[in-house]
Design a protein around this motif. Structure first.
Motif, short mmCIF file in Angstrom:
data_model
loop_
_atom_site.label_atom_id
_atom_site.label_comp_id
_atom_site.label_asym_id
_atom_site.label_seq_id
_atom_site.Cartn_x
_atom_site.Cartn_y
_atom_site.Cartn_z
N TYR A 25 -18.00 -19.10 -11.15
CA TYR A 25 -17.01 -18.25 -10.19
C TYR A 25 -17.81 -17.06 -9.77
O TYR A 25 -17.73 -16.74 -8.61
CB TYR A 25 -16.01 -17.99 -11.04
N ILE A 29 -17.92 -18.56 -5.99
CA ILE A 29 -16.76 -18.74 -5.47
C ILE A 29 -16.30 -16.99 -4.95
O ILE A 29 -15.63 -17.21 -3.92
CB ILE A 29 -15.93 -19.25 -6.57
N HIS A 30 -16.49 -16.37 -5.81
CA HIS A 30 -16.06 -14.97 -5.40
C HIS A 30 -16.74 -14.44 -4.09
O HIS A 30 -15.94 -13.80 -3.15
CB HIS A 30 -16.44 -13.95 -6.52
N MET A 33 -14.93 -16.09 -1.29
CA MET A 33 -13.71 -15.68 -1.12
C MET A 33 -13.31 -14.43 -0.73
O MET A 33 -12.21 -14.21 0.08
CB MET A 33 -12.80 -15.82 -2.47
N ASN A 34 -14.40 -13.45 -0.92
CA ASN A 34 -14.16 -12.14 -0.56
C ASN A 34 -15.61 -11.64 0.14
O ASN A 34 -16.40 -10.67 -0.39
CB ASN A 34 -13.95 -11.03 -1.90
#
Length: 74
Positions: A25, A29-30, A33-34
């Motif tokens: 993550y 993923i983080h 996403m940002n």
């Protein structure tokens, strides 16, 4: 060695999947996403860099090879 059956096997597999997810993550993923935070960092660190000056081998700066030229309108 005992074999795992039932809920213990499910707990083992669930724990492995959860640990892989918790590890992935913050790395993958983080940032996807940002991306704003990382774009700001990159803009700040590259503020005083002229890309043409540091390009190796006097190669031209990257351009989009699929950028289509617009036809001349007459």
């Amino acid at each position: 060695m005992t074999t795992l059956r039932g809920w213990r096997y499910a707990a083992l597999i669930g724990g492995l999947v959860a640990s892989i997810g918790l590890t992935i993550y913050p790395i993958i993923i983080h940032p996807m996403m940002n991306p704003e935070k990382y774009k700001k960092i990159q803009a700040h660190t590259r503020a005083n860099i002229n890309q043409e000056d540091i390009q190796p081998g006097n190669m031209k700066v990257w351009t989009d090879p699929f950028d289509r030229k617009k036809p001349d309108s007459k």
